[in-house]
Write a protein that holds these residues in place. Sequence first.
Motif, PDB file in Angstrom:
ATOM      1  N   GLY A 169     -30.033 -22.413  -9.400  1.00  0.00           N
ATOM      2  CA  GLY A 169     -30.687 -22.622 -10.688  1.00  0.00           C
ATOM      3  C   GLY A 169     -31.398 -21.369 -11.169  1.00  0.00           C
ATOM      4  O   GLY A 169     -31.830 -20.539 -10.364  1.00  0.00           O
ATOM      5  N   ASP A 170     -31.516 -21.231 -12.477  1.00  0.00           N
ATOM      6  CA  ASP A 170     -32.170 -20.063 -13.068  1.00  0.00           C
ATOM      7  C   ASP A 170     -33.589 -20.372 -13.544  1.00  0.00           C
ATOM      8  O   ASP A 170     -34.401 -19.461 -13.708  1.00  0.00           O
ATOM      9  CB  ASP A 170     -31.342 -19.535 -14.240  1.00  0.00           C
ATOM     10  N   CYS A 176     -24.897 -28.533  -9.190  1.00  0.00           N
ATOM     11  CA  CYS A 176     -25.235 -27.118  -9.346  1.00  0.00           C
ATOM     12  C   CYS A 176     -24.403 -26.276  -8.382  1.00  0.00           C
ATOM     13  O   CYS A 176     -23.854 -25.244  -8.753  1.00  0.00           O
ATOM     14  CB  CYS A 176     -26.722 -26.907  -9.097  1.00  0.00           C
ATOM     15  N   ALA A 207     -33.812 -26.250  -5.995  1.00  0.00           N
ATOM     16  CA  ALA A 207     -33.060 -25.997  -7.228  1.00  0.00           C
ATOM     17  C   ALA A 207     -32.745 -24.506  -7.368  1.00  0.00           C
ATOM     18  O   ALA A 207     -31.627 -24.122  -7.723  1.00  0.00           O
ATOM     19  CB  ALA A 207     -33.849 -26.500  -8.433  1.00  0.00           C
ATOM     20  N   ILE A 262     -28.187 -21.919 -15.376  1.00  0.00           N
ATOM     21  CA  ILE A 262     -28.473 -23.347 -15.210  1.00  0.00           C
ATOM     22  C   ILE A 262     -29.986 -23.544 -15.225  1.00  0.00           C
ATOM     23  O   ILE A 262     -30.712 -22.913 -14.452  1.00  0.00           O
ATOM     24  CB  ILE A 262     -27.891 -23.885 -13.890  1.00  0.00           C
ATOM     25  N   ILE A 263     -30.443 -24.424 -16.112  1.00  0.00           N
ATOM     26  CA  ILE A 263     -31.853 -24.811 -16.148  1.00  0.00           C
ATOM     27  C   ILE A 263     -31.961 -26.255 -15.674  1.00  0.00           C
ATOM     28  O   ILE A 263     -31.359 -27.152 -16.265  1.00  0.00           O
ATOM     29  CB  ILE A 263     -32.447 -24.703 -17.562  1.00  0.00           C
ATOM     30  N   PHE A 264     -32.714 -26.479 -14.612  1.00  0.00           N
ATOM     31  CA  PHE A 264     -32.966 -27.846 -14.157  1.00  0.00           C
ATOM     32  C   PHE A 264     -34.043 -28.474 -15.030  1.00  0.00           C
ATOM     33  O   PHE A 264     -35.031 -27.818 -15.380  1.00  0.00           O
ATOM     34  CB  PHE A 264     -33.436 -27.843 -12.698  1.00  0.00           C
ATOM     35  N   ARG A 269     -21.592 -23.529  -9.342  1.00  0.00           N
ATOM     36  CA  ARG A 269     -21.723 -22.164  -8.845  1.00  0.00           C
ATOM     37  C   ARG A 269     -20.465 -21.684  -8.115  1.00  0.00           C
ATOM     38  O   ARG A 269     -20.235 -20.488  -7.987  1.00  0.00           O
ATOM     39  CB  ARG A 269     -22.924 -22.065  -7.910  1.00  0.00           C
ATOM     40  N   TYR A 297     -36.631 -24.019 -14.077  1.00  0.00           N
ATOM     41  CA  TYR A 297     -36.939 -25.416 -13.756  1.00  0.00           C
ATOM     42  C   TYR A 297     -37.991 -25.913 -14.734  1.00  0.00           C
ATOM     43  O   TYR A 297     -39.060 -25.308 -14.877  1.00  0.00           O
ATOM     44  CB  TYR A 297     -37.465 -25.503 -12.323  1.00  0.00           C
TER      45      TYR A 297
END
Length: 224
Positions: free
Chosen positions: A95-96, A64, A90, A75-77, A68, A98
């Motif tokens: 991350g955007d 990630c 995250a 980004i979805i974890f 970046r 989770y």
Amino acid sequence: MFKILIIEDEPTIAEILAENIDRWGFEAHVIKDFHNILGEFAEVNPQLVLLDIQLPSFDGFYWCQKIREVSNVPIIFISSRTTNMDIVMAMNMGGDDYITKPFELDVVIAKIQAILRRTYSYQETNTDVITYNDILLNIKDSTVHHNELQCELTKNEFKILYILIKKHGEIISRDHLMRELWNTDSFIDDNTLTVNINRLRKKLSQIHLDDLIETKKSLGYIIK
């Protein structure tokens, strides 16, 4: 078509995600070489990434951070790790969203749709990227992307394409384009616009967009 990159170490989960993502009209790409994630990321040029934490060699937090460094793509974890520490880390890494495993596929699709809508539907005010069908314009570096191909445009070429895509379905007159490009009432040689249009079309043909801009005789140009 939006491209979604799946970085998932469990083949069965990756396959299920890819099948459902494709079924919903997106284009899923599953990482094959976990030692070359950045290389595959650059090749696919996705509009969204689904990223697991537990991966071979380096974990999802590492990748990630690396993504970046080169992109602001959402980004979805997706992970079986459910502690608050993992979720906070995250988000801090860039991350955007989770999602915890096991997950419901309709929840995953809903989150994908929401983030894509939020990121790309209001791109003029919220992002440096605008999209039209399977074409992506990066305002930051004046590049246009189509499938895995891209080309770099001059300032005026990019502005012409931006205006035509922004007003797709409308015929844009040559006078309107010249006013937008040069922002002046002074006389501008009409041939200057023709040169810019021809150069733009030549570059678009290199990424298989030969017929994107249509000429309407005596009226102007249109992207349908």
